[in-house]
Write an enzyme that holds these catalytic residues in place. Structure first.
Site, PDB file in Angstrom:
ATOM      1  N   SER A   1       4.499   1.977   8.260  1.00  0.00           N
ATOM      2  CA  SER A   1       4.029   0.962   7.315  1.00  0.00           C
ATOM      3  C   SER A   1       5.169   0.294   6.577  1.00  0.00           C
ATOM      4  CB  SER A   1       3.109   1.604   6.281  1.00  0.00           C
ATOM      5  OG  SER A   1       1.877   1.896   6.864  1.00  0.00           O
TER       6      SER A   1
ATOM      7  N   ASP B   1      -0.695  -7.426   1.719  1.00  0.00           N
ATOM      8  CA  ASP B   1      -0.083  -6.100   1.611  1.00  0.00           C
ATOM      9  C   ASP B   1       1.444  -6.203   1.629  1.00  0.00           C
ATOM     10  OD1 ASP B   1      -0.429  -3.086   3.703  1.00  0.00           O
ATOM     11  OD2 ASP B   1       0.322  -3.379   1.661  1.00  0.00           O
TER      12      ASP B   1
ATOM     13  N   HIS C   1       0.819  -1.220   0.000  1.00  0.00           N
ATOM     14  CA  HIS C   1       0.000   0.000   0.000  1.00  0.00           C
ATOM     15  C   HIS C   1       0.854   1.273   0.000  1.00  0.00           C
ATOM     16  CE1 HIS C   1       0.389   0.136   4.532  1.00  0.00           C
ATOM     17  NE2 HIS C   1       0.372   1.416   4.264  1.00  0.00           N
TER      18      HIS C   1
END
Ligand SMILES: *[C@@H]1O[C@H](CO)[C@@H](O)[C@H](O)[C@H]1NC(C)=O
Ligand SMILES: *[C@@H]1O[C@H](CO)[C@@H](O)[C@H](O)[C@H]1NC(C)=O
Ligand SMILES: *[C@@H]1O[C@H](CO)[C@@H](O)[C@H](O)[C@H]1NC(C)=O
Ligand SMILES: *[C@@H]1O[C@H](CO)[C@@H](O)[C@H](O)[C@H]1NC(C)=O
Length: 759
Positions: free
Chosen positions: A686, A564, A513
């Site tokens: 992330s 992801d 992402h």
């Protein structure tokens, strides 16, 4: 002079007095001063106390290095009337032994900081250093200069080290050269070297030492590091691996390591503490290799204190922490006069005998033995250890001589102290090639020396190796997390930050992402400071085929983050070092080795080891200004999982009432305050590795994907969870086929593939 006479008389008198009343005499400090330095006493003025002279760097105490207080109240050696004790400037051995060349300036003696330059006669070419400086440890900087002419000999002229003489001037196969040291110098290293078929001389270049010559910790670390690694590993060329070589431990062999530390009264308590630290560092470092040696560890003086018995390894699972505890918990008693080094070797011999008896002659052939002894060599009881060493050699060599068996036994001696008994200690070393005799002033920094032995080239391919303490310096954090990568994606004027992990020299693993639809490799910057430019360009990147953020819009999940994961291939591989090295990832052979799984291991075994409890403590990183900080979390597994993932339902954009819709089995859940208050991720975290340390190796088990609640300010940082905030991380064990399809692809020539387990 009158004073001196008076003093001796006084000392004698006071001694007589105290002899009478059952008290031992004390020595006195009269006439003990040293010009230019000072001294310390190990046990005040009591009998057995050692007076240790200390001089500034570049100087050494002369004529005595130390004096010992005798029960009679006198010092041995006694101070000399006409040779006052003083600090003498350090001298380096004579460099004018160069053949076929000139040394300038010509001097009778060379002292610390004196510089010399070397020039070859015409027709001769130089190897080695053309200029050298005399160093404070009594050695010349650089390497021995050698002037030689290409005479078609099989081996190159081995030269003559400073202070030495050489016999032997023919350098064909099997020709031998012999070295000796001039004057009051003594030789450390190979006395004899043979020209071998491969064009190399056997052994190591010898060096001539004065009593005041010491090895620096860098020298010890390099020499002992490469030597011990030879014992720990056998290097095998592996055709398609880029680095050309890879560590392979002989799986069917067993390594036995015997360590003995001299604690006789000449040695202080600090010395013992430092020795313990050195031993524990050494054994932890050894454990970072994929090898599990059996240990025998003892302290000795006139008595022997066995803290770890090699027999304990036979039927117990001896873990590293147990061994370390036993070493650290050892307390030195009072009565430890005398030094019985022979008893140490006899004990080791006996243990070897037991091993042989237990495993049988054939299997014993596969056993390697490494003996490491720390002592000043002043043994005064039990006789000379020479014969015990001889018997040990016979046992290991199986009465054969020659290099084939000699590699099964190494005896390293760390001669440590102010006054060393080199002539007694040097003959006790054993082993081929590498240096086995080290001469050090103290053990104070030996643990750092042992610690740095792992930085050498040979281990650089090992995933997850890192420093587990602050090394100081500006790359300290990099050494703790050498795999961390900063990722910046710039697209349509928006800049997005993510973290990633180096998983091989060519690949960085991160979250899919991080790359909005339409991102091109040129929009991505990876920062890994490997000393070869911090900014790495991306050649190509691949996200998981099943990653589709819109996949569950109809099931009322606006953004769906399953799968992801993404792998970025760098344009140029990262230069591997202590500050830039890959992390271990699930289901690779290297990870099995890091986890010490022996034999044919499986992915499942790895997972069971790494995620073994239902509240598994894990860590991930967050970027704070230009560095990183740790966030501690607990993965809620098993019966804890349901309650954890339930909180996903409160996340914005999720309108389903089934938490398993947004949080599939592929996620690990962390966060909350029960039973531990976890940290919570911030947007810039992330893609970062969720990892676990295993001894000195780091293994990534998941990567940071998304969270139910943003508790962070724009600057991010270390933030604590509240009752309802939860994070969801992609469990790497669930995306192995994707990792393998890229990283394990051996159908290409661009990069070295990682070896994945079959299942
Ligand atoms: C060598 O060192 C000694 C002692 O420091 C000094 O007196 C002498 O001048 C030096 N010689 C040279 C050539 O630098
Ligand atoms: C140990 O392994 C080596 C090489 O794999 C092999 O040659 C040797 O026979 C093995 N020894 C034993 C005792 O199994
Ligand atoms: C040695 O270690 C012990 C236990 O850790 C400590 O109590 C003692 O003060 C230390 N001694 C020295 C001289 O550092
Ligand atoms: C080695 O030689 C000694 C004495 O010659 C003998 O007692 C011993 O059994 C031999 N050991 C082996 C392994 O052959």
């Amino acid at each position: 002079m009158g004073i001196s006479v008076h003093w001796s008389w006084l000392a004698a008198l006071s001694c007589l007095l105290c002899m009478g009343g059952e008290v031992r005499c004390e020595c006195t400090e009269t006439n003990m001063q040293i010009e230019g330095g000072d001294y310390k006493l190990t046990k005040q003025l009591k009998a057995g106390s050692m007076l240790v002279y200390n001089c500034p760097e570049g100087y050494y105490p002369y004529p005595a290095m130390t004096r010992l207080c005798q029960p009679s109240g006198s010092w041995r050696p006694a101070p000399k009337r006409f040779t006052p004790q003083r600090c003498r400037i350090v001298e380096c051995p004579d460099p004018s032994v160069l053949e076929y060349g000139n040394v300038s300036p010509p001097q009778e003696k060379y002292f610390v900081d004196n510089e010399t330059t070397y020039e070859c006669y015409s027709g001769y070419t130089m190897r080695g250093s053309s200029s050298r400086v005399c160093l404070p440890n009594g050695k010349w900087s650089g390497s021995t200069p050698i002037c030689s002419r290409d005479s078609g000999d099989h081996c190159a002229d081995p030269g003559i080290p400073a202070g030495a003489s050489r016999t032997g001037n023919i350098f064909g196969i099997d020709d031998t050269v012999r070295y000796s040291c001039n004057g009051n110098l003594f030789l450390v290293g190979s006395k004899e070297r043979v020209c071998q078929e491969n064009g190399q001389w056997s052994g190591k270049e010898p060096a001539c030492y004065y009593k005041h010559t010491y090895d620096t910790s860098l020298e010890v670390s390099e020499a002992f590091g490469s030597a011990i690694k030879n014992s720990l590993t056998t290097l095998e060329p592996t055709g398609d691996i880029q680095e050309g070589r890879k560590i392979r431990v002989s799986k069917n062999g067993t390594l036995n390591i015997y360590i003995a530390v001299d604690i006789s009264e000449s040695i202080t308590e600090k010395h013992i503490n430092d020795s313990k630290k050195a031993i524990t560092t050494l054994i932890s470092k050894i454990s970072a290799f994929s090898v599990n040696p059996n240990y025998e560890i003892l302290f000795f003086s006139s008595d022997m204190f066995e803290v770890v018995n090699i027999v304990d390894f036979w039927d117990q699972d001896m873990v590293l922490s147990t061994i370390k505890d036993r070493v650290n918990n050892f307390v030195v008693g009072d009565k430890n006069t005398g030094t019985n080094l022979n008893q140490v070797f006899r004990t080791f011999e006996e243990r070897m005998g037991l091993i042989k008896e237990r495993v049988g002659e054939e299997a014993f052939k596969e056993h390697r033995h490494v003996i490491i002894i720390f002592t000043d060599g002043a043994y005064n009881m039990g006789g000379s250890p020479v014969y015990s060493v001889k018997r040990i050699k016979n046992m290991v060599y199986m009465n054969n001589t020659g290099p084939s068996r000699e590699e099964y036994l190494d005896i390293y001696i760390f001669a440590i102290g102010e006054e060393l008994f080199d002539e007694d200690l040097k003959p006790l070393t054993a082993g081929i090639g590498d240096k086995h005799y080290f001469r050090m002033k103290d053990v104070e920094n030996l643990h750092e020396t042992f610690d740095s032995i792992i930085d050498e080239e040979d281990v650089k391919g090992l995933c997850g190796l890192h420093k587990d303490y602050d090394t100081g310096g500006k790359d300290s954090k990099r050494k703790r997390y050498p795999w961390v990568a900063f990722i910046i994606v710039q697209k349509d004027g928006i800049s997005k930050k993510c973290l990633g992990s180096l998983v091989s020299p060519d690949f960085v693993l991160t979250a899919a992402h991080c790359f909005p639809f339409g991102t091109l490799p040129e929009n991505i910057i990876v920062e890994i400071d490997d000393g070869d430019g911090k900014v790495k360009k991306v050649k190509t990147f691949k996200t998981h085929d099943n990653y589709d953020i819109n996949a569950k819009v109809e099931e009322k999940v606006k953004e769906f983050y399953d799968y992801d994961v993404a792998l970025l291939q760098l344009e140029k591989p990262v230069v591997i070092s202590t500050a830039a090295r890959p992390i271990c990832i699930p289901c690779t052979k290297e990870t099995s080795e890091a986890l010490k799984l022996v034999g044919a291991s499986t992915c499942k075994q790895q997972e069971q080891l790494l995620l073994k409890t239902h509240l598994e403590k894990l860590t991930f990183l967050t970027r704070t200004s230009n560095t990183v900080n740790e966030k501690d979390v607990h993965a809620k597994l098993g019966e804890n999982r349901g309650e954890c993932i339930r909180h996903a339902l409160s996340a914005p954009g999720i309108d389903t009432d089934n938490p398993e819709v947004p949080v599939t089995e592929n996620f690990l859940c962390t966060g909350g305050r029960n039973p531990y208050r976890d940290h919570i991720s911030c947007p810039g975290d992330s893609g970062g590795a969720v990892f676990k340390n295993y001894e000195h190796r780091t293994i990534q088990v998941a990567l940071v994907s998304w969270g139910s609640k943003n508790l962070c300010t724009s600057s991010g940082g270390v933030v604590e969870s509240d009752d309802t905030s939860r994070d969801f991380h992609i469990n790497l064990f669930r995306v192995v086929p994707f990792l393998k399809s890229v990283l394990g692809n051996d159908d290409q020539d661009e990069y070295a593939p990682l070896e994945f387990l079959e299942i």
